[in-house]
Design an enzyme around this catalytic site. Structure first.
Site, PDB file in Angstrom:
ATOM      1  N   ASP A  10     -10.277   1.015 -15.984  1.00  0.00           N
ATOM      2  CA  ASP A  10     -10.416   1.613 -14.719  1.00  0.00           C
ATOM      3  C   ASP A  10     -10.506   0.360 -13.651  1.00  0.00           C
ATOM      4  O   ASP A  10     -11.501  -0.394 -13.847  1.00  0.00           O
ATOM      5  CB  ASP A  10     -11.753   2.322 -14.599  1.00  0.00           C
ATOM      6  CG  ASP A  10     -12.241   3.014 -13.478  1.00  0.00           C
ATOM      7  OD1 ASP A  10     -11.311   3.118 -12.570  1.00  0.00           O
ATOM      8  OD2 ASP A  10     -13.477   3.315 -13.036  1.00  0.00           O
ATOM      9  N   MET A  11      -9.377   0.592 -12.704  1.00  0.00           N
ATOM     10  CA  MET A  11      -9.588  -0.498 -11.754  1.00  0.00           C
ATOM     11  C   MET A  11     -10.759  -0.668 -10.959  1.00  0.00           C
ATOM     12  O   MET A  11     -11.411   0.562 -10.600  1.00  0.00           O
ATOM     13  CB  MET A  11      -8.291  -0.546 -10.706  1.00  0.00           C
ATOM     14  CG  MET A  11      -7.212  -0.134 -11.504  1.00  0.00           C
ATOM     15  SD  MET A  11      -6.620  -1.346 -12.643  1.00  0.00           S
ATOM     16  CE  MET A  11      -6.451  -2.798 -11.815  1.00  0.00           C
ATOM     17  N   ARG A  58     -19.816   5.181  -0.386  1.00  0.00           N
ATOM     18  CA  ARG A  58     -18.628   5.798  -0.201  1.00  0.00           C
ATOM     19  C   ARG A  58     -18.920   7.127   0.747  1.00  0.00           C
ATOM     20  O   ARG A  58     -18.146   7.560   1.214  1.00  0.00           O
ATOM     21  CB  ARG A  58     -18.071   6.235  -1.509  1.00  0.00           C
ATOM     22  CG  ARG A  58     -16.678   7.012  -1.281  1.00  0.00           C
ATOM     23  CD  ARG A  58     -15.562   7.034  -2.572  1.00  0.00           C
ATOM     24  NE  ARG A  58     -16.158   6.973  -3.868  1.00  0.00           N
ATOM     25  CZ  ARG A  58     -15.810   6.576  -4.854  1.00  0.00           C
ATOM     26  NH1 ARG A  58     -14.443   5.833  -4.672  1.00  0.00           N
ATOM     27  NH2 ARG A  58     -15.965   6.597  -5.993  1.00  0.00           N
ATOM     28  N   ASP A 113      -5.962   5.213 -10.687  1.00  0.00           N
ATOM     29  CA  ASP A 113      -6.266   3.920 -10.938  1.00  0.00           C
ATOM     30  C   ASP A 113      -7.047   3.801 -12.377  1.00  0.00           C
ATOM     31  O   ASP A 113      -8.035   2.888 -12.714  1.00  0.00           O
ATOM     32  CB  ASP A 113      -7.349   3.273  -9.946  1.00  0.00           C
ATOM     33  CG  ASP A 113      -8.656   3.894 -10.045  1.00  0.00           C
ATOM     34  OD1 ASP A 113      -8.737   5.140 -10.569  1.00  0.00           O
ATOM     35  OD2 ASP A 113      -9.820   3.121  -9.828  1.00  0.00           O
ATOM     36  N   GLU A 114      -6.785   4.875 -13.154  1.00  0.00           N
ATOM     37  CA  GLU A 114      -7.370   4.521 -14.571  1.00  0.00           C
ATOM     38  C   GLU A 114      -6.657   5.314 -15.598  1.00  0.00           C
ATOM     39  O   GLU A 114      -5.567   6.183 -15.459  1.00  0.00           O
ATOM     40  CB  GLU A 114      -8.907   5.336 -14.767  1.00  0.00           C
ATOM     41  CG  GLU A 114      -8.980   6.793 -14.519  1.00  0.00           C
ATOM     42  CD  GLU A 114     -10.426   7.410 -14.508  1.00  0.00           C
ATOM     43  OE1 GLU A 114     -11.241   6.635 -14.392  1.00  0.00           O
ATOM     44  OE2 GLU A 114     -10.438   8.561 -14.238  1.00  0.00           O
TER      45      GLU A 114
HETATM   46  P1  TTP Z   1     -12.766   5.520  -8.233  1.00  0.00           P
HETATM   47  O1  TTP Z   1     -12.184   4.891  -9.388  1.00  0.00           O
HETATM   48  O2  TTP Z   1     -13.658   6.490  -8.300  1.00  0.00           O
HETATM   49  O3  TTP Z   1     -13.362   4.245  -7.518  1.00  0.00           O
HETATM   50  P2  TTP Z   1     -13.312   2.838  -6.982  1.00  0.00           P
HETATM   51  O4  TTP Z   1     -12.039   2.375  -7.909  1.00  0.00           O
HETATM   52  O5  TTP Z   1     -12.990   2.700  -5.447  1.00  0.00           O
HETATM   53  O6  TTP Z   1     -14.566   2.035  -7.401  1.00  0.00           O
HETATM   54  P3  TTP Z   1     -14.818   1.774  -9.046  1.00  0.00           P
HETATM   55  O7  TTP Z   1     -14.938   0.219  -8.880  1.00  0.00           O
HETATM   56  O8  TTP Z   1     -16.495   2.163  -8.769  1.00  0.00           O
HETATM   57  O9  TTP Z   1     -14.206   2.543  -9.867  1.00  0.00           O
HETATM   58  O10 TTP Z   1     -11.620   5.982  -7.187  1.00  0.00           O
HETATM   59  C1  TTP Z   1     -10.248   5.155  -6.952  1.00  0.00           C
HETATM   60  C2  TTP Z   1      -9.621   5.042  -5.856  1.00  0.00           C
HETATM   61  O11 TTP Z   1      -9.357   6.461  -5.585  1.00  0.00           O
HETATM   62  C3  TTP Z   1     -10.508   4.557  -4.796  1.00  0.00           C
HETATM   63  O12 TTP Z   1     -10.364   3.261  -4.765  1.00  0.00           O
HETATM   64  C4  TTP Z   1     -10.187   5.461  -3.272  1.00  0.00           C
HETATM   65  C5  TTP Z   1      -9.645   6.546  -4.046  1.00  0.00           C
HETATM   66  N1  TTP Z   1     -10.485   7.658  -3.907  1.00  0.00           N
HETATM   67  C6  TTP Z   1     -10.107   8.620  -2.742  1.00  0.00           C
HETATM   68  O13 TTP Z   1      -9.127   8.575  -2.117  1.00  0.00           O
HETATM   69  N2  TTP Z   1     -10.870   9.639  -2.700  1.00  0.00           N
HETATM   70  C7  TTP Z   1     -12.210   9.996  -3.462  1.00  0.00           C
HETATM   71  O14 TTP Z   1     -12.778  10.967  -2.892  1.00  0.00           O
HETATM   72  C8  TTP Z   1     -12.299   8.933  -4.302  1.00  0.00           C
HETATM   73  C9  TTP Z   1     -13.722   9.187  -5.094  1.00  0.00           C
HETATM   74  C10 TTP Z   1     -11.586   7.938  -4.550  1.00  0.00           C
END
Ligand code: TTP
Length: 600
Positions: A10-11, A58, A113-114
């Site tokens: 997961d990024m 967030r 991103d995962e």
């Molecule tokens: P996530 O993997 O949920 O979070 P993240 O990568 O920002 O942070 P973390 O290090 O905690 O994993 O989400 C991935 C991307 O998806 C995030 O950077 C922005 C986008 N996103 C949205 O556009 N809307 C949303 O509601 C969420 C949860 C994420």
């Protein structure tokens, strides 16, 4: 059965990292990515770890984040026509997947991103040649159930890893623990490669199934990885709130806690399978019984491309959509984006969607959707089909929407590969061997052309086989509008693979299987006739049939002796070609058939 090795990569704060790569001045500074909406500084969708340290989350709006952390850099998601353009993040996600694919394991892209990875085979292959794994190979690894009392965090982590390594060496009784060690080393390498090749950091969870790898991935972030040995599942569950487990975060988790009076996963183990099945239905009950013991059999499906393509927009407060015109406008806008992405997807993956889903909500937290069959893929048609679905499901009087819409989404899914279709048809035209084509004559009409290398048997199965069988048997008659191909219209609901669904989730699903599918009609883009959207796919197949038949006749007719009936093609070909001539004719057909499928 040997336990699998499954990892989730997961990024970290992904959208922030993408923005920081574009603008390196932002590196090391607090950053949040904000939706284009200007109300109170816009909605935050990603927060980097520097900003999190200042208390930014967030759920805040940009203005609130500024209050918490005045030096924060708010970066706006680019927008086109008032609509967020997330293409830069999707492209960056693809770069990461490309790096992961260098590691020869099954990869399932789970979101932008995962990705889940099944490392079982890759680890087995490595184990033979693997030299001793030391703590130096695992500089960012944590192991559940191995914790040190040392004050210095890094020293404590390293000490705990060393203890795990001592207990999990290659000669230990539990072979799975050693395989986890090798997997941890492999994932360290993979994450390093991702960083070197893309500049992005990521975190990972490594366990024996998807649920647990996802669960532990979030335990140490950013830029770290967490391993869960099977023997430590009870330890983990002891303090793990039920709702933290994937698929238990929503209604099912709530019902579970309420009906069983439990809060932690360890408490779930006390209930028998029969009890759980009786309270939560057979399928859910079995799944709960298993997951209470750390068992989850959901496979990592090797899939690098998304199951669906969609986009959405919120219309909060006063901006809620109140008229049919507004709805139409925004459906058109969303359809522009979906179609642009579909075209790109078609170029990359040669596939077309079968389903169109319209989602909307009238109040925060509510959600409705309708699913219809997608008749074709250009923006006006997609928007029109979506509007038909939506208007049949909501109340509109005198062009006014009875309850204003606060959220609107369009997505397409249930993809089928067209390459297969083209290949199948190409294969059909390609004589496979002498016994099938009964070669004994020579055609002189076609000039020799270079031979097509592909060798393929006469197609007998696959989505087009029914049609092809019919084509051989029977020329479509003028009034025969449909080529009935059950295989073409059968859809497998991939969501059914999800192990857990509450009653209400199932009801939602049922609802999604739009009753309107049976009624909605649209003009056929080829002949202009009004056809039910549900039947459009078969109807279009009929045009394919006609097109192919025409091509078949054009290129082969001179060689076919006159037929007694107009309705049948010869069962056995009574003509032959020299090898080159045959291949050349086929090549021409294959080319023109492929160009037919490539028409947009
Ligand atoms: P996530 O993997 O949920 O979070 P993240 O990568 O920002 O942070 P973390 O290090 O905690 O994993 O989400 C991935 C991307 O998806 C995030 O950077 C922005 C986008 N996103 C949205 O556009 N809307 C949303 O509601 C969420 C949860 C994420």
């Amino acid at each position: 059965m040997r336990e699998r090795i499954v990892a989730l990569v997961d990024m970290d704060c992904f959208f922030c990292q993408v923005e920081q790569r574009i603008n390196p001045e932002l590196k090391g500074k607090p950053v949040a990515v904000v939706q284009y909406n200007k109300w109170r500084g816009g909605g935050i969708i990603a927060v980097n770890y520097e900003a999190r340290a200042c208390g930014v989350t967030r759920h805040m709006r940009g203005d609130e984040a500024k209050e918490k952390c005045p030096e924060i850099n708010l970066v706006h998601v680019p927008s086109i026509n008032d609509k967020a353009d997330t293409s830069r993040y999707r492209e960056a996600g693809k770069e990461v997947i490309n790096v992961i694919c260098q590691f020869n394991c099954a990869v399932q892209r789970a979101s932008v991103d995962e990705a889940f990875l099944d490392l079982t085979e890759a680890v087995d292959k490595r184990i033979g040649g693997e030299t001793q794994v030391s703590a130096d190979h695992l500089p960012s690894t944590h192991v559940v159930g191995f914790e040190s009392q040392l004050e210095n965090k890094e020293e404590g982590r390293s000490e705990a890893v060393q203890e795990w390594l001592r207990k999990s060496d290659a000669s230990s009784e539990d072979d799975h623990d050693y395989r986890l060690v090798v997997a941890a080393k492999m994932v360290e390498e993979m994450r390093r490669a991702i960083f070197t090749q893309t500049g992005f950091t990521c975190s990972a969870g490594i366990a024996h199934n998807k649920i647990l790898s996802k669960l532990v991935c979030g335990m140490h972030k950013p830029n770290q990885q967490t391993v869960l040995p099977i023997s430590k599942v009870p330890f983990l569950y002891e303090t793990l709130p039920v709702k933290k487990v994937r698929l238990l975060g929503g209604k099912l988790g709530d019902t579970l806690m309420e009906k069983l009076g439990i809060n932690y996963m360890s408490e779930l183990e006390k209930f028998s399978e029969a009890e759980l099945c009786q309270k939560f239905e057979q399928r859910n009950g079995q799944w709960l019984y298993n997951i209470a013991r750390g068992i989850d059999n959901e496979e990592v499906e090797a899939r690098l491309i998304p199951k669906s393509i969609g986009c959405c927009k919120r219309f909060p407060g006063k901006t809620a959509l109140k008229t049919k015109q507004e709805l139409d406008h925004w459906i058109q806008e969303l359809a522009v984006e979906v179609c642009a992405r579909l075209d790109k997807d078609y170029e990359e993956n040669c596939r077309r969607p079968r389903n169109l889903v319209v989602q909307w909500s009238v109040e925060v937290g509510s959600s409705n959707s309708k699913t219809g069959f997608l008749s074709h893929f250009d923006q006006p048609c997609l928007a029109r089909d979506a509007m038909i679905l939506l208007c049949k499901s909501i109340s509109i009087e005198n062009n006014k929407v009875k309850v204003p819409i606060q959220f609107l989404g369009l997505s397409v899914g249930k993809f089928t590969e067209e390459r297969n279709k083209a290949n199948s048809i190409a294969k059909f035209f390609k004589p496979s061997n002498a016994s099938e084509t009964k070669v004994n004559e020579t055609i002189v009409s076609d000039p020799p052309v270079p031979e097509v290398k592909q060798e393929a048997p006469l197609i007998k199965t696959g989505p087009m086989s029914f049609f092809l069988r019919n084509l051989k048997k029977k020329e479509p008659e003028k009034n025969d509008e449909r080529v009935a191909d059950p295989q073409m219209s059968v859809e497998t609901d991939e969501d059914e693979k999800e192990p857990v669904k509450s009653d209400s989730d199932k009801d939602d699903e049922k609802d999604k299987r739009c009753q309107d599918e049976e009624e909605a009609e649209a003009p056929c883009p080829q002949c202009g006739k009004s056809v039910k959207i549900l039947d459009m796919s078969e109807h279009l197949d009929h045009h394919v049939a006609q097109e192919l038949h025409k091509e078949l006749n054009q290129s082969v007719t001179p060689a076919i002796p006159p037929q007694p009936s107009t309705s049948a093609l010869p069962k056995k070909r009574k003509y032959t070609k020299s090898k080159n001539q045959s291949a050349g004719g086929d090549a021409k057909k294959i080319r023109s058939i492929q160009s037919f499928f490539n028409k947009k």
